[in-house]
Scaffold this active site. Sequence first.
Site, PDB file in Angstrom:
ATOM      1  N   MET A 150     -24.448  -2.722  96.078  1.00 51.39           N
ATOM      2  CA  MET A 150     -24.468  -1.894  97.281  1.00 51.39           C
ATOM      3  C   MET A 150     -23.352  -0.845  97.240  1.00 51.39           C
ATOM      4  O   MET A 150     -23.596   0.334  97.466  1.00 51.39           O
ATOM      5  CB  MET A 150     -24.258  -2.781  98.513  1.00 51.39           C
ATOM      6  N   ILE A 151     -22.125  -1.308  96.968  1.00 51.76           N
ATOM      7  CA  ILE A 151     -20.983  -0.379  96.938  1.00 51.76           C
ATOM      8  C   ILE A 151     -21.147   0.596  95.771  1.00 51.76           C
ATOM      9  O   ILE A 151     -21.030   1.811  95.928  1.00 51.76           O
ATOM     10  CB  ILE A 151     -19.645  -1.144  96.789  1.00 51.76           C
ATOM     11  N   ARG A 207     -20.590 -15.513  98.025  1.00 48.60           N
ATOM     12  CA  ARG A 207     -20.339 -16.934  98.283  1.00 48.60           C
ATOM     13  C   ARG A 207     -21.645 -17.613  98.684  1.00 48.60           C
ATOM     14  O   ARG A 207     -22.324 -17.179  99.602  1.00 48.60           O
ATOM     15  CB  ARG A 207     -19.312 -17.057  99.398  1.00 48.60           C
ATOM     16  N   GLN A 253     -13.615  -9.927  81.932  1.00 50.12           N
ATOM     17  CA  GLN A 253     -13.509  -8.457  81.958  1.00 50.12           C
ATOM     18  C   GLN A 253     -12.103  -8.005  81.541  1.00 50.12           C
ATOM     19  O   GLN A 253     -11.954  -6.988  80.880  1.00 50.12           O
ATOM     20  CB  GLN A 253     -13.898  -7.947  83.345  1.00 50.12           C
ATOM     21  N   GLY A 296     -14.152  -6.404  93.754  1.00 45.66           N
ATOM     22  CA  GLY A 296     -14.815  -7.698  93.965  1.00 45.66           C
ATOM     23  C   GLY A 296     -13.823  -8.724  94.502  1.00 45.66           C
ATOM     24  O   GLY A 296     -12.695  -8.835  94.010  1.00 45.66           O
ATOM     25  N   ASP A 336      -8.909  -1.075 104.190  1.00 45.33           N
ATOM     26  CA  ASP A 336      -8.107  -1.594 105.310  1.00 45.33           C
ATOM     27  C   ASP A 336      -7.199  -0.499 105.872  1.00 45.33           C
ATOM     28  O   ASP A 336      -7.045  -0.365 107.081  1.00 45.33           O
ATOM     29  CB  ASP A 336      -7.273  -2.797 104.845  1.00 45.33           C
ATOM     30  N   HIS A 365      -5.804  -8.773 100.613  1.00 47.52           N
ATOM     31  CA  HIS A 365      -7.016  -8.278 101.279  1.00 47.52           C
ATOM     32  C   HIS A 365      -7.739  -9.492 101.861  1.00 47.52           C
ATOM     33  O   HIS A 365      -8.726  -9.988 101.324  1.00 47.52           O
ATOM     34  CB  HIS A 365      -7.895  -7.535 100.268  1.00 47.52           C
TER      35      HIS A 365
END
Length: 334
Positions: free
Chosen positions: A1-2, A78, A98, A116, A145, A173
């Site tokens: 989505m992002i 999740r 990664q 992520g 934020d 975060h």
Amino acid sequence: MISNHLVFMIASGDVFGKDQPVSLSLLGSERSRTALEGVAMELEDSLCPLLREVRLGIDPRKVFRDADWALLIGAKPRGPGMERRDLLDLNGQIYKEQGQALNEVASRNCKMLVVGNPCNTNALIGLENAPDLPRRNWHALTRLDENRAKCQLALKAGKFYTSVTNMCIWGNHSTTQVPDFVNAKIEGVPAREYIHDDKWLKEEFTPTVANRGGVLIKKWGRSSAASTAVSIADHIRSLTQPTKEGDCFSTAVITDGNPYGLAEGLVYSMPARSKGDGDYEIIPGFHMNDWLIEKCKASEDELLKERDCVGHLLPNATVAQCMITEDTMLPGEN
Ligand SMILES: NC(=O)c1ccc[n+]([C@@H]2O[C@H](COP(=O)([O-])OP(=O)(O)OC[C@H]3O[C@@H](n4cnc5c(N)ncnc54)[C@H](O)[C@@H]3O)[C@@H](O)[C@H]2O)c1
């Protein structure tokens, strides 16, 4: 989505500049391989003049080859009944792989931005598994934020967003994040003097910023993707364009040698400035009153616990014991 929002912003020059050709290498998972092909078709059909190449793959050792910027957004959501510690492990495995792949094949000055979740600890896992890349080049995203905090202060003050400066998010975060209204300014005046309502700042502003993602999900049934992509673009521009005098941007980076006495070896959001060369420095001298010190400590403690939970994914860890009981994930952000 992002990513689906972000790739079109990058291809159209909104992120790296209108005169900067770009080559996109898109990393998917086995499950998202065909979706990736669909995204690439849309990119082709958009005829973006700056987009010189789109490569696709599911092997990070191929996709990350010679990367100058690695935007690490892919993560697993999740599942039902999954505890936060399970998610730390599940997504931590992705960032271990990664990090190792980037260490082997990316450009030696590659900048990594982890989105992520849980992004701070994922970034720590990535950097600890990439010993040949500069540790300071790893960032975790707290810019969304920051943008949310600026929006709330501007709305309260009845001013435009650009009047809010020096807005730092400290820490993790998660819901322990600390939107710093002590050092923020509105039209160059300390936000506390401008707003003159400490009760609102402590009891409403702070939780509103931390819980904004959850409220959005309740209203729209999906998590913030467009505004996250915008904040990723903002984050990158903050590193590629000089920071204005007297301003800062928030980024979660390694605390090694930090000027605030925070424990070393954590990825913790702090105020930074840049000359626009892709690098940054942590701004020293932010005023830390008792309220900020206490809140920042709580976020630091949480990150220390997260680090202990992922000790099995950190090559040099001395502790691998998970003591997390509380769930401080931002609501809805997996
Ligand atoms: N830091 C922030 O401010 C912030 C804000 C919003 C969302 N997020 C986080 O960003 C992440 C992505 O959010 P989204 O809404 O785009 O989720 P999404 O579920 O739409 O997309 C995640 C994608 O990652 C892919 N993926 C899974 N494992 C992978 C792997 N090993 N390698 C490559 N790709 C893999 C999935 O196939 C999927 O396409 C989530 O973890 C979310 O919590 C962070």
